[in-house]
Design a protein around this motif. Structure first.
Motif, short mmCIF file in Angstrom:
data_model
loop_
_atom_site.label_atom_id
_atom_site.label_comp_id
_atom_site.label_asym_id
_atom_site.label_seq_id
_atom_site.Cartn_x
_atom_site.Cartn_y
_atom_site.Cartn_z
N LYS A 1 6.01 -7.74 -6.52
CA LYS A 1 5.04 -8.13 -5.50
C LYS A 1 3.94 -8.94 -6.17
N SER A 2 3.59 -10.04 -5.57
CA SER A 2 2.52 -10.87 -6.13
C SER A 2 1.17 -10.22 -5.85
N GLN A 3 0.18 -10.63 -6.61
CA GLN A 3 -1.15 -10.07 -6.42
C GLN A 3 -1.70 -10.40 -5.03
N ILE A 4 -1.38 -11.58 -4.53
CA ILE A 4 -1.88 -11.98 -3.22
C ILE A 4 -1.26 -11.11 -2.13
N GLU A 5 0.01 -10.72 -2.30
CA GLU A 5 0.65 -9.83 -1.34
C GLU A 5 0.00 -8.44 -1.39
N LEU A 6 -0.29 -7.95 -2.62
CA LEU A 6 -0.95 -6.65 -2.76
C LEU A 6 -2.34 -6.68 -2.12
N ASP A 7 -3.04 -7.80 -2.26
CA ASP A 7 -4.38 -7.91 -1.67
C ASP A 7 -4.31 -7.89 -0.14
N HIS A 8 -3.33 -8.55 0.43
CA HIS A 8 -3.19 -8.54 1.89
C HIS A 8 -2.76 -7.17 2.40
N HIS A 9 -1.95 -6.45 1.61
CA HIS A 9 -1.57 -5.09 2.00
C HIS A 9 -2.80 -4.20 2.01
N ALA A 10 -3.65 -4.32 0.98
CA ALA A 10 -4.87 -3.52 0.93
C ALA A 10 -5.78 -3.85 2.11
N ALA A 11 -5.85 -5.13 2.49
CA ALA A 11 -6.66 -5.53 3.65
C ALA A 11 -6.08 -4.94 4.94
N ALA A 12 -4.74 -4.88 5.05
CA ALA A 12 -4.11 -4.30 6.23
C ALA A 12 -4.41 -2.82 6.34
N GLU A 13 -4.43 -2.12 5.19
CA GLU A 13 -4.78 -0.70 5.22
C GLU A 13 -6.23 -0.50 5.69
N ARG A 14 -7.13 -1.40 5.28
CA ARG A 14 -8.52 -1.29 5.71
C ARG A 14 -8.65 -1.60 7.21
N ALA A 15 -7.87 -2.55 7.68
CA ALA A 15 -7.99 -2.98 9.06
C ALA A 15 -7.31 -2.02 10.03
N PHE A 16 -6.12 -1.55 9.67
CA PHE A 16 -5.34 -0.72 10.60
C PHE A 16 -5.41 0.77 10.28
N GLY A 17 -5.94 1.12 9.11
CA GLY A 17 -6.01 2.52 8.72
C GLY A 17 -4.81 2.95 7.91
N LYS A 18 -3.62 2.40 8.20
CA LYS A 18 -2.41 2.72 7.47
C LYS A 18 -1.45 1.55 7.57
N ALA A 19 -0.84 1.18 6.46
CA ALA A 19 0.14 0.09 6.44
C ALA A 19 1.11 0.34 5.30
N SER A 20 2.39 0.05 5.54
CA SER A 20 3.43 0.22 4.52
C SER A 20 3.71 -1.10 3.84
N SER A 21 4.11 -1.01 2.57
CA SER A 21 4.40 -2.22 1.79
C SER A 21 5.84 -2.17 1.29
N GLY A 22 6.59 -3.24 1.55
CA GLY A 22 7.97 -3.34 1.06
C GLY A 22 8.93 -2.40 1.73
N GLN A 23 8.65 -2.00 2.96
CA GLN A 23 9.50 -1.04 3.66
C GLN A 23 10.86 -1.65 4.02
N ALA A 24 11.93 -0.88 3.80
CA ALA A 24 13.28 -1.31 4.19
C ALA A 24 13.48 -1.00 5.67
N VAL A 25 13.75 -2.00 6.46
CA VAL A 25 13.91 -1.84 7.90
C VAL A 25 15.36 -2.05 8.28
N ARG A 26 15.93 -1.09 9.02
CA ARG A 26 17.31 -1.18 9.52
C ARG A 26 17.27 -1.06 11.04
#
Length: 549
Positions: A425-450
């Protein structure tokens, strides 16, 4: 009665002759058609049983099988008993049963019911994890230490062939006879089973025939080795070495008195001495293995501490048929069985709990600790290299809020929690994931979706996944301008699959990536700039858009 999926998939069918409903694989049907044999096992076993009774005539066993006995056996071996397929039902007649675990319908004889359903087969494996991606487990000829290696012609075979040929290969290779030097070609498989030279083999056969003819008229008294060991009452001057006749008694230097033909004794020696040498070699091999572990370590750990009397585990062979007591240290259940039967078929760790040997919990306790309780089976019921009818759910031990799905094989070869993992994961992706956790309260990163609606792939890994109010889910993808410059088709396929699965899809595409040709109200693109990243502002825009949809 069910749609075709693939040749190896089980399909429910109804026999056009007898009406019996059962599951068969398509490849099995094709095989039986080629043999001109009925696919339906109800028809096949009925006819087979009739032929057997006709063959035995007056000696045929015509004792009816009580329904209660058939039900009891089916229940004991994991089947629901449905009905007898003959009336009356005799020995070897088929019965209609359904597997309690996978639901497969089958027509089985009483003896076959005792083997249980194939879904419960637990094959033993020395290697409990799949091979690394892109690699295949191979037994290379060069590593085999087989005698045939002395025949390999390194001059005629190239280095690539030497490095890649396996012990089961059926391709042609070049060989050189170590005796006469003749160069020839032959299949690897054939040479491993019997290395023979096209010139030497016929010559040896001619020599053997000449020798045998000579020994047919040669008395035992003229062969020094036979005369020294002769212990028969017959005069050795009247008995020829190779002429057919009664067996003769010899006395070998070790004092054995075998009754054997003179020619066999001359060619092979004392059979008792040969067996002792074979046994000594086997014991020498076994001596290198620690005594408690001659039986599988997991089975050995279940040796009952008090009910086996003077029987020693160290002296039991894995193939022993001696019935002894076992106890599972986890559940405390006790039972009797032989070491040989314990390592066959279903290979159960505990027959009452129906846990299995070589399970994920035994070999990978750290992974078993992440096995979610929502899974329909426990970690003691699945193999690390096995397949399940469901995709297992896992709970991260470092952060219990991280929950994801992944197959057993991927976990066994080292994949971890996708949210804790930062590799890939690039640093920019990690930064956006951290921002999503702040905005939504909870966010998953790299989740496998079926999802069943996916058409392009069976699983997609989403950069950021958010659960919105009302049960909808948001997928946020970050598309870097360098890595996604030539991946527009993949990005579009991924987005369409996620939309089909009723996800809201927001793609953060770095300038100057062009827009994707997707026209859907649940899809939106946001232009971002790698030189001036502002994750919190971008995610806030995504959040406002998602709230409107």
């Amino acid at each position: 009665m069910e749609p075709f999926a693939k040749p190896t998939a089980w399909r429910l069918t109804r026999c056009l002759t007898c009406g019996c409903e059962a599951h068969y694989r398509f490849e099995y049907t094709v095989s039986k058609n080629a043999e001109n044999e009925a696919t339906c096992r109800a028809c096949y076993w009925r006819q087979w049983a009739q032929d057997e009774r006709r063959r035995h005539g007056a000696y045929a066993d015509l004792t009816p099988v009580p329904v209660a006995d058939a039900k009891e056996r089916a229940d004991r071996h994991g089947y629901d008993y449905l009905a007898a397929l003959t009336n009356p039902s005799y020995r070897d007649d088929p019965h209609h049963v359904r597997c309690r675990y996978c639901g497969r319908l089958a027509a089985e004889r009483m003896g076959d019911i005792a083997f249980g359903c194939r879904c419960q087969t637990n094959p033993g494996r020395a290697r409990q994890t799949p091979n690394p991606p892109g690699q295949k487990q191979r037994a290379l000829l060069k590593d085999s230490r087989l005698p045939v290696l002395a025949w390999w012609d390194h001059g005629a075979n190239d280095l690539a062939q030497w490095e890649s040929v396996t012990v089961v290969a059926r391709r042609e290779a070049a060989w050189r006879c170590p005796d006469c030097g003749l160069r020839f070609t032959a299949r690897v498989h054939d040479m491993i089973h019997r290395a023979k030279c096209p010139t030497c083999e016929p010559n040896r056969h001619v020599e053997w025939e000449a020798e045998y003819e000579r020994y047919q008229v040669t008395p035992v008294s003229e062969v020094r080795e036979l005369l020294a060991a002769w212990a028969d009452d017959e005069d050795p001057r009247t008995v020829t070495v190779a002429k057919l006749g009664p067996l003769r008694q010899f006395r070998c230097p070790r004092g054995h008195h075998p009754r054997i033909s003179p020619y066999t004794y001359l060619r092979s020696g004392c059979p008792s001495c040969r067996s002792q040498e074979t046994r000594a070699a086997r014991l020498e091999t076994e001596a290198a293995i620690p005594a408690p572990f001659r039986i599988s370590p997991e089975i050995a750990s279940q040796w009952h501490p008090s009910r086996n009397g003077r029987i020693s585990l160290a002296k039991l062979s894995p193939k022993s048929r001696r019935t002894v007591w076992w106890q599972d240290p986890g559940c405390g259940h006790e039972w009797q069985d032989t070491p040989e039967q314990r390592d066959k078929g279903q290979r159960l760790r505990c027959p009452e709990c129906r846990t299995i040997l070589d399970s994920l919990a035994f070999h990978f306790p750290d992974l078993a600790a992440e096995w979610s309780p929502v899974n329909p089976l426990s970690a003691w019921h699945v193999r690390p290299s096995g397949q399940t009818a469901f995709v297992p759910t896992w709970v991260c031990t470092a952060d219990p809020t991280h929950v994801w799905q992944a197959p057993l094989a991927s976990r066994a070869v080292g994949s971890g929690c996708p949210e804790c993992r930062e590799h890939g994961k690039s640093q920019i992706e990690l930064d956006h994931h951290a921002a999503a956790e702040r905005a939504f309260g909870k966010a998953s990163s790299g989740q496998a979706v079926r999802h069943d609606a996916f058409l392009r792939r069976s699983v997609w890994h989403v950069d950021i996944t958010v659960e919105l109010s009302g049960g909808r889910k948001l997928a946020v993808e970050y598309d870097g301008s360098y890595w996604h410059a030539d991946k527009a088709d993949v990005d579009e396929e991924k987005s369409r699959d996620l939309l089909a699965a009723e996800y809201l899809v927001a793609r953060l595409r770095e300038h100057p990536l062009p827009a994707l040709s997707i026209d859907d109200p649940g899809y939106a693109e946001f232009t971002v700039h790698s030189t001036v990243p502002d994750p919190d502002c971008v995610i806030e825009r995504v959040k406002r858009w998602a709230s409107e949809h």
